[in-house]
Motif scaffolding. Structure first.
Motif, PDB file in Angstrom:
ATOM      1  N   ILE A 198     -19.448  10.345  12.065  1.00 21.40           N
ATOM      2  CA  ILE A 198     -19.266   9.877  10.686  1.00 21.40           C
ATOM      3  C   ILE A 198     -20.005  10.832   9.773  1.00 21.40           C
ATOM      4  O   ILE A 198     -21.226  11.003   9.890  1.00 21.40           O
ATOM      5  CB  ILE A 198     -19.801   8.450  10.485  1.00 21.40           C
ATOM      6  CG1 ILE A 198     -19.076   7.455  11.396  1.00 21.40           C
ATOM      7  CG2 ILE A 198     -19.673   8.028   9.017  1.00 21.40           C
ATOM      8  CD1 ILE A 198     -19.632   6.039  11.327  1.00 21.40           C
ATOM      9  N   GLY A 248     -20.762   2.141   0.929  1.00 20.74           N
ATOM     10  CA  GLY A 248     -20.617   3.101   2.007  1.00 20.74           C
ATOM     11  C   GLY A 248     -21.646   2.922   3.110  1.00 20.74           C
ATOM     12  O   GLY A 248     -21.346   3.107   4.292  1.00 20.74           O
ATOM     13  N   ILE A 252     -12.235   8.131   3.689  1.00 19.04           N
ATOM     14  CA  ILE A 252     -12.457   6.953   2.841  1.00 19.04           C
ATOM     15  C   ILE A 252     -13.097   7.459   1.562  1.00 19.04           C
ATOM     16  O   ILE A 252     -14.292   7.732   1.508  1.00 19.04           O
ATOM     17  CB  ILE A 252     -13.339   5.905   3.546  1.00 19.04           C
ATOM     18  CG1 ILE A 252     -12.786   5.567   4.935  1.00 19.04           C
ATOM     19  CG2 ILE A 252     -13.433   4.641   2.692  1.00 19.04           C
ATOM     20  CD1 ILE A 252     -13.649   4.594   5.725  1.00 19.04           C
ATOM     21  N   CYS A 291     -20.624   2.143   7.017  1.00 16.96           N
ATOM     22  CA  CYS A 291     -21.118   2.978   8.107  1.00 16.96           C
ATOM     23  C   CYS A 291     -21.784   2.122   9.187  1.00 16.96           C
ATOM     24  O   CYS A 291     -21.524   2.297  10.388  1.00 16.96           O
ATOM     25  CB  CYS A 291     -22.094   4.007   7.562  1.00 16.96           C
ATOM     26  SG  CYS A 291     -22.734   5.154   8.801  1.00 16.96           S
ATOM     27  N   LEU A 306     -16.742   9.596   4.998  1.00 16.55           N
ATOM     28  CA  LEU A 306     -17.018   8.352   4.288  1.00 16.55           C
ATOM     29  C   LEU A 306     -17.760   8.611   2.990  1.00 16.55           C
ATOM     30  O   LEU A 306     -18.899   9.076   3.000  1.00 16.55           O
ATOM     31  CB  LEU A 306     -17.839   7.426   5.189  1.00 16.55           C
ATOM     32  CG  LEU A 306     -18.347   6.117   4.600  1.00 16.55           C
ATOM     33  CD1 LEU A 306     -17.186   5.217   4.180  1.00 16.55           C
ATOM     34  CD2 LEU A 306     -19.240   5.398   5.601  1.00 16.55           C
TER      35      LEU A 306
END
Length: 228
Positions: A75, A60, A7, A64, A51
């Motif tokens: 992540i 962000g 992302i 998350c 991310l």
């Protein structure tokens, strides 16, 4: 083959990440929009998510946090911010690690390998001590679920691993450095700040009063101890 979700709204960076991940045997999907990335993460089975912190349409940090509500996969937060407060906030929302821009492709690949390897070992590991019960706390190790007074609490992978480690080693004092090594592994990069963040998040879920903990005790100047 493991599939990774990227992302990232900076196309050059996203393509670089994708190229190096695919060169190392993973498949990778790119999403440049925050809301779209969140939808893709929640609707599909990915092994790991890269991310970006600053995204159009969604923050962000919030992405998350929302992913963590239902998924415990690694992540890795990618950020141009270097302030400790941003790193701590990212870890506090459930990120497993962070990579600061600009980074080398080799660093990216190394971080991804380390986190995937550790996650896969934890998922596949057979363990005969499947249930831990103490003072209203119930840890179902096989299902990777945690209950406090029979009410289930959501635990991302690293929080769960840290709690289990504490529970399996009661009344023993561990330094932050020891906990970082045990839970994040010898190959982990980063700093021990993440230990403090994860302990705080665990206390918020299992302690009646996190400011006066009865499970995880702080030994000032040393580290932490799980009281059994």
């Amino acid at each position: 083959m493991s599939r990774i979700l990227i992302i990232e709204d900076e196309q050059d960076i996203a393509e670089l990440e994708k190229d190096y991940l695919e060169l190392n045997g993973w498949e990778a999907d790119i999403v440049s929009d925050g809301e779209q990335g969140l939808h893709r993460a929640l609707e599909n089975d990915y092994a790991l998510i890269l991310l970006d912190l600053m995204l159009p349409q969604a923050d962000g940090f919030e992405i998350c946090k929302m992913i963590r509500e239902t998924k415990d996969i690694p992540i890795l937060m990618v950020t141009a911010k270097t302030e400790d407060i941003d790193k701590i906030r990212g870890l506090g929302q459930g990120a497993d690690d962070y990579i600061v821009k600009p980074f080398s492709p080799n660093e990216l690949v190394a971080r991804v390998k380390a986190h995937l390897a550790r996650y896969n070992r934890l998922v596949k590991k057979e363990d005969t001590e499947q249930n831990i019960r103490v003072k209203g706390l119930h840890i179902d190790r096989a299902a990777r679920r945690v209950y406090i007074n029979e009410k289930e609490k959501t635990f991302p992978a690293r929080e769960f691993d840290l709690l289990v480690f504490f529970a399996l080693h009661p009344n023993r004092v561990f330094t932050k450095e020891e906990l970082f090594e045990k839970i994040w592994g010898l190959d982990a990069t980063g700093d021990i700040t993440t230990v403090t963040v994860h302990v705080r998040r665990i206390r918020e879920k299992i302690e009646a009063d996190p400011s006066d903990p009865t499970f995880i005790e702080t030994i000032w100047g040393v580290g932490y101890r799980f009281l059994f």
